[in-house]
Motif scaffolding. Structure first.
Motif, PDB file in Angstrom:
ATOM      1  N   SER A  65      61.831 -37.705  69.376  1.00  0.00           N
ATOM      2  CA  SER A  65      62.871 -36.964  68.660  1.00  0.00           C
ATOM      3  C   SER A  65      62.911 -35.473  69.008  1.00  0.00           C
ATOM      4  CB  SER A  65      62.729 -37.160  67.155  1.00  0.00           C
ATOM      5  OG  SER A  65      61.462 -36.698  66.721  1.00  0.00           O
ATOM      6  N   LYS A  66      61.791 -34.765  68.899  1.00  0.00           N
ATOM      7  CA  LYS A  66      61.796 -33.330  69.229  1.00  0.00           C
ATOM      8  C   LYS A  66      62.016 -33.090  70.723  1.00  0.00           C
ATOM      9  CE  LYS A  66      58.921 -31.933  65.341  1.00  0.00           C
ATOM     10  NZ  LYS A  66      57.597 -31.456  64.941  1.00  0.00           N
ATOM     11  N   PRO A  67      61.285 -33.799  71.582  1.00  0.00           N
ATOM     12  CA  PRO A  67      61.552 -33.605  73.016  1.00  0.00           C
ATOM     13  C   PRO A  67      62.991 -33.955  73.393  1.00  0.00           C
ATOM     14  CG  PRO A  67      59.472 -34.749  72.707  1.00  0.00           C
ATOM     15  CD  PRO A  67      60.119 -34.655  71.362  1.00  0.00           C
ATOM     16  N   TRP A  68      63.549 -34.957  72.737  1.00  0.00           N
ATOM     17  CA  TRP A  68      64.920 -35.350  73.060  1.00  0.00           C
ATOM     18  C   TRP A  68      65.903 -34.227  72.732  1.00  0.00           C
ATOM     19  CZ3 TRP A  68      66.438 -39.049  76.119  1.00  0.00           C
ATOM     20  CH2 TRP A  68      67.809 -39.244  76.242  1.00  0.00           C
TER      21      TRP A  68
ATOM     22  N   ALA B 110      67.384 -21.895  84.677  1.00  0.00           N
ATOM     23  CA  ALA B 110      67.095 -22.005  83.251  1.00  0.00           C
ATOM     24  C   ALA B 110      67.137 -23.464  82.795  1.00  0.00           C
ATOM     25  CB  ALA B 110      68.081 -21.163  82.443  1.00  0.00           C
ATOM     26  N   VAL B 111      68.020 -24.256  83.371  1.00  0.00           N
ATOM     27  CA  VAL B 111      68.075 -25.687  83.043  1.00  0.00           C
ATOM     28  C   VAL B 111      66.761 -26.351  83.449  1.00  0.00           C
ATOM     29  CG1 VAL B 111      69.183 -27.886  83.613  1.00  0.00           C
ATOM     30  CG2 VAL B 111      70.591 -25.874  83.144  1.00  0.00           C
ATOM     31  N   GLY B 112      66.260 -26.020  84.630  1.00  0.00           N
ATOM     32  CA  GLY B 112      64.978 -26.569  85.085  1.00  0.00           C
ATOM     33  C   GLY B 112      63.850 -26.222  84.139  1.00  0.00           C
ATOM     34  N   ILE B 113      63.850 -24.998  83.664  1.00  0.00           N
ATOM     35  CA  ILE B 113      62.814 -24.570  82.713  1.00  0.00           C
ATOM     36  C   ILE B 113      62.940 -25.353  81.412  1.00  0.00           C
ATOM     37  CG2 ILE B 113      62.067 -22.627  81.273  1.00  0.00           C
ATOM     38  CD1 ILE B 113      62.808 -20.829  83.738  1.00  0.00           C
ATOM     39  N   ARG B 114      64.160 -25.555  80.959  1.00  0.00           N
ATOM     40  CA  ARG B 114      64.374 -26.320  79.718  1.00  0.00           C
ATOM     41  C   ARG B 114      63.932 -27.774  79.877  1.00  0.00           C
ATOM     42  NH1 ARG B 114      69.787 -24.067  76.847  1.00  0.00           N
ATOM     43  NH2 ARG B 114      68.837 -25.047  75.052  1.00  0.00           N
ATOM     44  N   CYS B 115      64.155 -28.346  81.046  1.00  0.00           N
ATOM     45  CA  CYS B 115      63.699 -29.720  81.304  1.00  0.00           C
ATOM     46  C   CYS B 115      62.169 -29.785  81.278  1.00  0.00           C
ATOM     47  CB  CYS B 115      64.219 -30.220  82.646  1.00  0.00           C
ATOM     48  SG  CYS B 115      65.991 -30.576  82.660  1.00  0.00           S
TER      49      CYS B 115
ATOM     50  N   LEU C 245      57.013 -31.167  78.429  1.00  0.00           N
ATOM     51  CA  LEU C 245      55.780 -30.695  77.782  1.00  0.00           C
ATOM     52  C   LEU C 245      55.801 -30.979  76.285  1.00  0.00           C
ATOM     53  CD1 LEU C 245      55.150 -27.369  79.724  1.00  0.00           C
ATOM     54  CD2 LEU C 245      54.062 -29.612  80.041  1.00  0.00           C
ATOM     55  N   ALA C 246      56.963 -30.902  75.660  1.00  0.00           N
ATOM     56  CA  ALA C 246      57.061 -31.258  74.240  1.00  0.00           C
ATOM     57  C   ALA C 246      56.740 -32.736  74.051  1.00  0.00           C
ATOM     58  CB  ALA C 246      58.460 -30.935  73.705  1.00  0.00           C
ATOM     59  N   LEU C 247      57.183 -33.567  74.967  1.00  0.00           N
ATOM     60  CA  LEU C 247      56.882 -34.994  74.911  1.00  0.00           C
ATOM     61  C   LEU C 247      55.374 -35.227  75.042  1.00  0.00           C
ATOM     62  CD1 LEU C 247      58.044 -37.893  74.834  1.00  0.00           C
ATOM     63  CD2 LEU C 247      58.148 -37.797  77.328  1.00  0.00           C
ATOM     64  N   VAL C 248      54.747 -34.516  75.968  1.00  0.00           N
ATOM     65  CA  VAL C 248      53.295 -34.626  76.144  1.00  0.00           C
ATOM     66  C   VAL C 248      52.570 -34.177  74.887  1.00  0.00           C
ATOM     67  CG1 VAL C 248      51.312 -33.687  77.403  1.00  0.00           C
ATOM     68  CG2 VAL C 248      53.354 -34.423  78.660  1.00  0.00           C
ATOM     69  N   ARG C 249      52.927 -33.005  74.363  1.00  0.00           N
ATOM     70  CA  ARG C 249      52.251 -32.475  73.166  1.00  0.00           C
ATOM     71  C   ARG C 249      52.363 -33.430  71.981  1.00  0.00           C
ATOM     72  NH1 ARG C 249      54.207 -27.713  75.205  1.00  0.00           N
ATOM     73  NH2 ARG C 249      56.093 -27.790  73.955  1.00  0.00           N
ATOM     74  N   GLU C 250      53.543 -34.020  71.816  1.00  0.00           N
ATOM     75  CA  GLU C 250      53.757 -34.912  70.669  1.00  0.00           C
ATOM     76  C   GLU C 250      53.000 -36.216  70.786  1.00  0.00           C
ATOM     77  OE1 GLU C 250      57.528 -36.067  69.196  1.00  0.00           O
ATOM     78  OE2 GLU C 250      58.007 -34.056  68.525  1.00  0.00           O
ATOM     79  N   ASN C 251      52.724 -36.651  71.999  1.00  0.00           N
ATOM     80  CA  ASN C 251      52.167 -37.990  72.183  1.00  0.00           C
ATOM     81  C   ASN C 251      50.821 -38.017  72.889  1.00  0.00           C
ATOM     82  OD1 ASN C 251      54.491 -39.771  71.223  1.00  0.00           O
ATOM     83  ND2 ASN C 251      55.488 -38.332  72.597  1.00  0.00           N
ATOM     84  N   ILE C 252      50.201 -36.872  73.048  1.00  0.00           N
ATOM     85  CA  ILE C 252      48.964 -36.790  73.819  1.00  0.00           C
ATOM     86  C   ILE C 252      47.857 -37.687  73.258  1.00  0.00           C
ATOM     87  CG2 ILE C 252      47.973 -34.805  72.612  1.00  0.00           C
ATOM     88  CD1 ILE C 252      47.218 -33.758  75.459  1.00  0.00           C
ATOM     89  N   SER C 253      47.836 -37.880  71.959  1.00  0.00           N
ATOM     90  CA  SER C 253      46.789 -38.686  71.332  1.00  0.00           C
ATOM     91  C   SER C 253      47.247 -40.091  70.963  1.00  0.00           C
ATOM     92  CB  SER C 253      46.284 -37.973  70.067  1.00  0.00           C
ATOM     93  OG  SER C 253      45.755 -36.716  70.413  1.00  0.00           O
ATOM     94  N   ALA C 254      48.447 -40.449  71.315  1.00  0.00           N
ATOM     95  CA  ALA C 254      48.971 -41.771  70.966  1.00  0.00           C
ATOM     96  C   ALA C 254      48.195 -42.864  71.697  1.00  0.00           C
ATOM     97  CB  ALA C 254      50.454 -41.857  71.308  1.00  0.00           C
TER      98      ALA C 254
ATOM     99  N   GLN D 178      45.614 -31.000  81.810  1.00  0.00           N
ATOM    100  CA  GLN D 178      45.944 -29.933  80.867  1.00  0.00           C
ATOM    101  C   GLN D 178      47.327 -30.218  80.297  1.00  0.00           C
ATOM    102  OE1 GLN D 178      45.782 -26.807  83.768  1.00  0.00           O
ATOM    103  NE2 GLN D 178      43.850 -26.025  82.934  1.00  0.00           N
ATOM    104  N   VAL D 179      47.526 -29.836  79.047  1.00  0.00           N
ATOM    105  CA  VAL D 179      48.796 -30.124  78.378  1.00  0.00           C
ATOM    106  C   VAL D 179      49.957 -29.527  79.142  1.00  0.00           C
ATOM    107  CG1 VAL D 179      50.106 -29.776  76.263  1.00  0.00           C
ATOM    108  CG2 VAL D 179      47.701 -30.357  76.130  1.00  0.00           C
ATOM    109  N   ALA D 180      49.813 -28.320  79.684  1.00  0.00           N
ATOM    110  CA  ALA D 180      50.929 -27.628  80.344  1.00  0.00           C
ATOM    111  C   ALA D 180      51.132 -28.072  81.788  1.00  0.00           C
ATOM    112  CB  ALA D 180      50.709 -26.125  80.302  1.00  0.00           C
ATOM    113  N   ASN D 181      50.327 -29.031  82.280  1.00  0.00           N
ATOM    114  CA  ASN D 181      50.469 -29.503  83.647  1.00  0.00           C
ATOM    115  C   ASN D 181      51.392 -30.723  83.668  1.00  0.00           C
ATOM    116  OD1 ASN D 181      50.217 -30.317  86.274  1.00  0.00           O
ATOM    117  ND2 ASN D 181      47.986 -30.259  86.306  1.00  0.00           N
TER     118      ASN D 181
END
Length: 168
Positions: A106-109, A130-135, A140-149, A160-163
């Protein structure tokens, strides 16, 4: 008749050259900007292109395409076709998460949807960067939200989360 910059004319010439057969030895002779129309918040520039062997093309921007004037005699006819084609293509690539996926994205979407919106409005190189940066931020938002799933399986050490590259 709308004004056309030298850069714009060169861009249209290069586009037509890239889309036509090099074996034909048909070169762009004349580019005329014949109209600019705004539909649903998007500008579309319309060009009449004359080739050295007599062939003529319509070139319409925003998703740029060219159409033979043998097939489309009037500007209104080709523009209507172009708009319809764009709607069909956009719908084919319109991906929305289903109810099961919404829980995980939801948030990454929302970030991704913002990038898609920015892409639709982009004109300059900086806009596309800027579009590339937003993508990347959406990934990264998807990774952060689901890293422990439990469904996330990583063979070795977790990156690393930011990689973003290492996660895929």
């Amino acid at each position: 008749m709308p004004e056309m910059t030298t850069l714009e004319e060169r861009w249209v010439r290069d586009y037509v050259t890239s889309q036509t057969s090099p074996e034909s030895a048909d070169e762009v002779e004349l580019v005329q900007k014949v109209s600019r129309r705004r539909v649903a918040g998007q500008n579309h520039d319309l060009y009449d292109v004359w080739m050295s062997r007599g062939k003529r093309w319509w070139v319409i921007t925003n998703m740029t395409n060219l159409y033979s004037q043998d097939d489309f005699k009037s500007l209104d006819q080709v523009f209507t076709y172009h708009l319809g084609l764009n709607l069909v293509v956009q719908e084919q690539f319109n991906v929305k998460p289903d109810e099961d996926q919404v829980e995980h994205v939801s948030k990454p979407w929302r970030r991704y949807a913002g990038a898609v919106e920015a892409m639709a409005e982009a004109d300059e190189a900086e806009d596309f960067q800027a579009v590339g940066i937003r993508c990347r931020e959406a990934i990264l938002a998807l990774v952060r939200e689901n890293i422990s799933a439990t469904w996330v399986q990583v063979q070795d050490e977790r990156p690393q989360v930011a990689n973003a590259k290492a996660w895929f």
